[in-house]
Scaffold this active site. Structure first.
Site, PDB file in Angstrom:
ATOM      1  N   ARG A  31       0.849  -1.375   0.007  1.00 38.88           N
ATOM      2  CA  ARG A  31      -0.038  -0.072   0.059  1.00 38.88           C
ATOM      3  C   ARG A  31       0.903   1.479  -0.110  1.00 38.88           C
ATOM      4  O   ARG A  31       0.659   2.112  -0.565  1.00 38.88           O
ATOM      5  CB  ARG A  31      -0.941   0.150   1.165  1.00 38.88           C
ATOM      6  CG  ARG A  31      -1.955  -1.137   1.024  1.00 38.88           C
ATOM      7  CD  ARG A  31      -3.073  -0.986   2.361  1.00 38.88           C
ATOM      8  NE  ARG A  31      -2.094  -1.314   3.359  1.00 38.88           N
ATOM      9  CZ  ARG A  31      -2.291  -0.741   4.952  1.00 38.88           C
ATOM     10  NH1 ARG A  31      -3.348  -0.110   4.963  1.00 38.88           N
ATOM     11  NH2 ARG A  31      -1.489  -1.192   5.732  1.00 38.88           N
ATOM     12  N   ASN A  49      -6.180  -2.639   2.094  1.00 37.61           N
ATOM     13  CA  ASN A  49      -6.045  -4.048   2.082  1.00 37.61           C
ATOM     14  C   ASN A  49      -7.287  -4.749   2.168  1.00 37.61           C
ATOM     15  O   ASN A  49      -8.393  -4.162   2.810  1.00 37.61           O
ATOM     16  CB  ASN A  49      -5.215  -4.730   3.305  1.00 37.61           C
ATOM     17  CG  ASN A  49      -3.818  -4.465   3.354  1.00 37.61           C
ATOM     18  OD1 ASN A  49      -3.218  -4.307   2.095  1.00 37.61           O
ATOM     19  ND2 ASN A  49      -3.020  -4.323   4.399  1.00 37.61           N
TER      20      ASN A  49
END
Length: 102
Positions: A31, A49
């Site tokens: 990320r 996520n």
């Protein structure tokens, strides 16, 4: 990987994609690396996520930069092991920044 022409494009050839990335993509900085890469390319959107172990991202910007980002998603950061990247074309969302969502 070329992205098929879209009916959601405006005159600047801007597009928005929703991507689902699977493999070893959580716990490896995916990320944060996505945010860095997207920001470097001048893209906006978000990444997060998913409970099933995948990463989901929305990426919006000019076609060449979005295509470059899609290529990046296939490898990700050094510790990632990407198995698949699925994308879908969406209407423009007009995001202002690129953020990590929880």
């Amino acid at each position: 990987m070329a992205i098929a022409p879209s009916s959601n494009l405006n005159s600047a050839d801007t597009l928005c994609l929703r991507l689902l990335i699977s493999g070893r993509v959580q716990g490896v900085g995916y990320r944060y690396s996505t945010r860095e890469q997207a920001s470097a390319l001048g893209l906006v959107g978000w990444v997060r996520n998913l409970p099933d172990g995948r990463v989901e991202a929305m990426v919006e910007g000019d076609r060449p930069q979005v295509e470059e980002m899609v290529q990046w998603f296939h490898s990700g950061p050094p510790m990632a092991q990407v198995e698949a990247v699925k994308s879908e074309d969406l209407p423009l969302q007009k995001f202002r920044t690129f953020e990590i969502r929880r």
